[in-house]
Scaffold this motif. Structure first.
Motif, PDB file in Angstrom:
ATOM      1  N   THR A  63       9.729  15.676   7.109  1.00 23.58           N
ATOM      2  CA  THR A  63       9.375  15.792   5.821  1.00 23.58           C
ATOM      3  C   THR A  63       9.354  14.555   5.070  1.00 23.58           C
ATOM      4  OG1 THR A  63      10.675  17.947   5.514  1.00 23.58           O
ATOM      5  CG2 THR A  63       9.994  16.853   3.525  1.00 23.58           C
ATOM      6  N   PRO A  64       8.353  13.648   5.028  1.00 24.24           N
ATOM      7  CA  PRO A  64       8.203  12.558   4.826  1.00 24.24           C
ATOM      8  C   PRO A  64       8.241  12.182   3.175  1.00 24.24           C
ATOM      9  CG  PRO A  64       6.188  13.116   5.558  1.00 24.24           C
ATOM     10  CD  PRO A  64       7.081  14.208   5.804  1.00 24.24           C
ATOM     11  N   LYS A  65       9.283  12.227   2.493  1.00 19.95           N
ATOM     12  CA  LYS A  65       9.347  12.183   1.217  1.00 19.95           C
ATOM     13  C   LYS A  65      11.002  11.578   0.768  1.00 19.95           C
ATOM     14  CE  LYS A  65       6.393  15.928  -0.251  1.00 19.95           C
ATOM     15  NZ  LYS A  65       6.247  17.067  -1.110  1.00 19.95           N
ATOM     16  N   ALA A  66      10.872  10.719  -0.139  1.00 16.30           N
ATOM     17  CA  ALA A  66      12.262  10.112  -0.438  1.00 16.30           C
ATOM     18  C   ALA A  66      11.840   9.481  -1.899  1.00 16.30           C
ATOM     19  CB  ALA A  66      12.462   8.978   0.599  1.00 16.30           C
ATOM     20  N   THR A  67      13.157   9.194  -2.440  1.00 14.49           N
ATOM     21  CA  THR A  67      13.291   8.450  -3.681  1.00 14.49           C
ATOM     22  C   THR A  67      14.492   7.502  -3.647  1.00 14.49           C
ATOM     23  OG1 THR A  67      12.853  10.452  -4.881  1.00 14.49           O
ATOM     24  CG2 THR A  67      14.182   8.574  -6.241  1.00 14.49           C
ATOM     25  N   VAL A  68      14.154   6.159  -4.130  1.00 13.71           N
ATOM     26  CA  VAL A  68      14.962   4.870  -3.815  1.00 13.71           C
ATOM     27  C   VAL A  68      15.019   4.656  -5.348  1.00 13.71           C
ATOM     28  CG1 VAL A  68      15.129   2.688  -2.886  1.00 13.71           C
ATOM     29  CG2 VAL A  68      13.708   4.384  -1.495  1.00 13.71           C
ATOM     30  N   VAL A  69      16.535   4.257  -5.451  1.00  9.07           N
ATOM     31  CA  VAL A  69      16.695   3.948  -6.979  1.00  9.07           C
ATOM     32  C   VAL A  69      17.664   2.585  -6.667  1.00  9.07           C
ATOM     33  CG1 VAL A  69      18.263   4.475  -9.183  1.00  9.07           C
ATOM     34  CG2 VAL A  69      16.889   6.257  -7.677  1.00  9.07           C
ATOM     35  N   PHE A  70      17.068   1.634  -7.571  1.00 11.20           N
ATOM     36  CA  PHE A  70      17.729   0.383  -7.668  1.00 11.20           C
ATOM     37  C   PHE A  70      18.601   0.523  -9.089  1.00 11.20           C
ATOM     38  CE2 PHE A  70      14.132  -0.403  -5.104  1.00 11.20           C
ATOM     39  CZ  PHE A  70      14.852  -0.804  -3.870  1.00 11.20           C
ATOM     40  N   LYS A  71      19.462  -0.454  -9.319  1.00 12.39           N
ATOM     41  CA  LYS A  71      20.368  -0.648 -10.825  1.00 12.39           C
ATOM     42  C   LYS A  71      20.539  -2.073 -10.786  1.00 12.39           C
ATOM     43  CE  LYS A  71      25.092  -0.638 -10.260  1.00 12.39           C
ATOM     44  NZ  LYS A  71      25.168  -1.839 -10.846  1.00 12.39           N
ATOM     45  N   SER A  72      20.658  -2.219 -12.053  1.00 15.10           N
ATOM     46  CA  SER A  72      21.096  -3.634 -12.612  1.00 15.10           C
ATOM     47  C   SER A  72      22.064  -3.214 -13.738  1.00 15.10           C
ATOM     48  CB  SER A  72      19.890  -4.567 -12.865  1.00 15.10           C
ATOM     49  OG  SER A  72      20.434  -5.876 -13.603  1.00 15.10           O
ATOM     50  N   GLY A  73      23.105  -3.502 -13.848  1.00 16.88           N
ATOM     51  CA  GLY A  73      24.016  -3.206 -14.917  1.00 16.88           C
ATOM     52  C   GLY A  73      23.747  -1.760 -15.378  1.00 16.88           C
ATOM     53  N   TRP A  74      23.532  -1.182 -16.403  1.00 16.54           N
ATOM     54  CA  TRP A  74      23.376   0.082 -16.900  1.00 16.54           C
ATOM     55  C   TRP A  74      21.830   0.555 -16.845  1.00 16.54           C
ATOM     56  CZ3 TRP A  74      26.886   3.439 -16.946  1.00 16.54           C
ATOM     57  CH2 TRP A  74      28.303   2.962 -16.945  1.00 16.54           C
ATOM     58  N   SER A  75      20.813  -0.355 -16.386  1.00 10.89           N
ATOM     59  CA  SER A  75      19.666   0.016 -16.377  1.00 10.89           C
ATOM     60  C   SER A  75      19.311   0.093 -14.745  1.00 10.89           C
ATOM     61  CB  SER A  75      18.720  -1.391 -16.595  1.00 10.89           C
ATOM     62  OG  SER A  75      19.083  -1.847 -17.902  1.00 10.89           O
ATOM     63  N   TRP A  76      18.188   0.960 -14.621  1.00 14.77           N
ATOM     64  CA  TRP A  76      17.855   1.592 -13.306  1.00 14.77           C
ATOM     65  C   TRP A  76      16.522   1.630 -13.067  1.00 14.77           C
ATOM     66  CZ3 TRP A  76      15.499   6.190 -12.516  1.00 14.77           C
ATOM     67  CH2 TRP A  76      15.572   6.960 -13.521  1.00 14.77           C
ATOM     68  N   ILE A  77      15.951   1.593 -11.867  1.00 21.06           N
ATOM     69  CA  ILE A  77      14.440   1.969 -11.496  1.00 21.06           C
ATOM     70  C   ILE A  77      14.385   2.811 -10.282  1.00 21.06           C
ATOM     71  CG2 ILE A  77      13.870  -0.033 -10.175  1.00 21.06           C
ATOM     72  CD1 ILE A  77      11.067   0.008 -12.264  1.00 21.06           C
ATOM     73  N   GLY A  78      13.704   3.917 -10.426  1.00 20.44           N
ATOM     74  CA  GLY A  78      13.470   4.698  -9.205  1.00 20.44           C
ATOM     75  C   GLY A  78      11.871   4.635  -8.609  1.00 20.44           C
ATOM     76  N   VAL A  79      11.751   4.779  -7.405  1.00 22.21           N
ATOM     77  CA  VAL A  79      10.404   5.015  -6.786  1.00 22.21           C
ATOM     78  C   VAL A  79      10.339   6.155  -5.918  1.00 22.21           C
ATOM     79  CG1 VAL A  79       8.885   3.876  -5.107  1.00 22.21           C
ATOM     80  CG2 VAL A  79      10.202   2.278  -6.549  1.00 22.21           C
ATOM     81  N   GLU A  80       9.623   7.186  -6.188  1.00 22.35           N
ATOM     82  CA  GLU A  80       9.441   8.432  -5.258  1.00 22.35           C
ATOM     83  C   GLU A  80       8.092   8.178  -4.703  1.00 22.35           C
ATOM     84  OE1 GLU A  80       8.326  12.692  -7.109  1.00 22.35           O
ATOM     85  OE2 GLU A  80      10.065  11.812  -7.949  1.00 22.35           O
ATOM     86  N   GLY A  81       8.158   8.720  -3.303  1.00 28.70           N
ATOM     87  CA  GLY A  81       6.808   8.775  -2.789  1.00 28.70           C
ATOM     88  C   GLY A  81       6.951   9.350  -1.332  1.00 28.70           C
TER      89      GLY A  81
END
Length: 144
Positions: A63-81
């Motif tokens: 099942t080739p699907k994932a989400t990766v989440v990075f953070k910096s302080g209280w901010s975050w960014i996620g990449v889904e694919g």
């Protein structure tokens, strides 16, 4: 992906990668990840290295699907694919398996890693059957 790169450098490439198990529960783990071009397609991706015997890798093979989440302080960014894997047990059309040691080095350095003895790094990666995993961004979200 420029925002993702900024988050990678903010916390030494530390990220949480998650995927949905067949029963609907979520598996998450802490990894080092970075942004780099996929070695065959050239598409910008989030890349990480995983041991060959991990639950993550076994899951992504089916099942080739994932989400990766990075953070910096209280901010975050996620990449889904979707994911692709290149490693000793995961051949990818158009990629010469003899290039796996250099690919693992490239992913490691894209995630902010450094090493004093690359030959030792290569030896450990081969012994652990480490594999490069690429998350191809379908959606980027966050509070950046």
């Amino acid at each position: 992906m420029d925002d993702v790169r900024r988050f990678v450098s903010a916390d030494q490439g530390l990220a949480v990668v998650s995927f949905a198990r067949p029963d609907g529960s979520v598996h998450s783990s802490l990894v080092n990840a970075g942004v780099m071009d996929h070695p065959v397609t050239g598409a910008e991706s989030v890349a990480l290295v995983v041991r060959g015997n991990t639950v993550k890798l076994r899951h992504w093979r089916h099942t080739p699907k994932a989400t990766v989440v990075f953070k910096s302080g209280w901010s975050w960014i996620g990449v889904e694919g979707t994911t692709t894997a290149i490693g000793p047990d995961d051949h990818f059309d158009g990629f010469d398996p003899s290039g796996i040691p250099q690919l693992l080095r490239d992913v490691f350095t894209a995630a902010g890693g450094t090493h004093e003895d690359w030959d030792e790094y290569d030896r450990v990666m081969a012994a652990e059957r480490r594999t490069a995993v690429f998350v191809h961004p379908a959606r980027i979200m966050g509070s950046a």
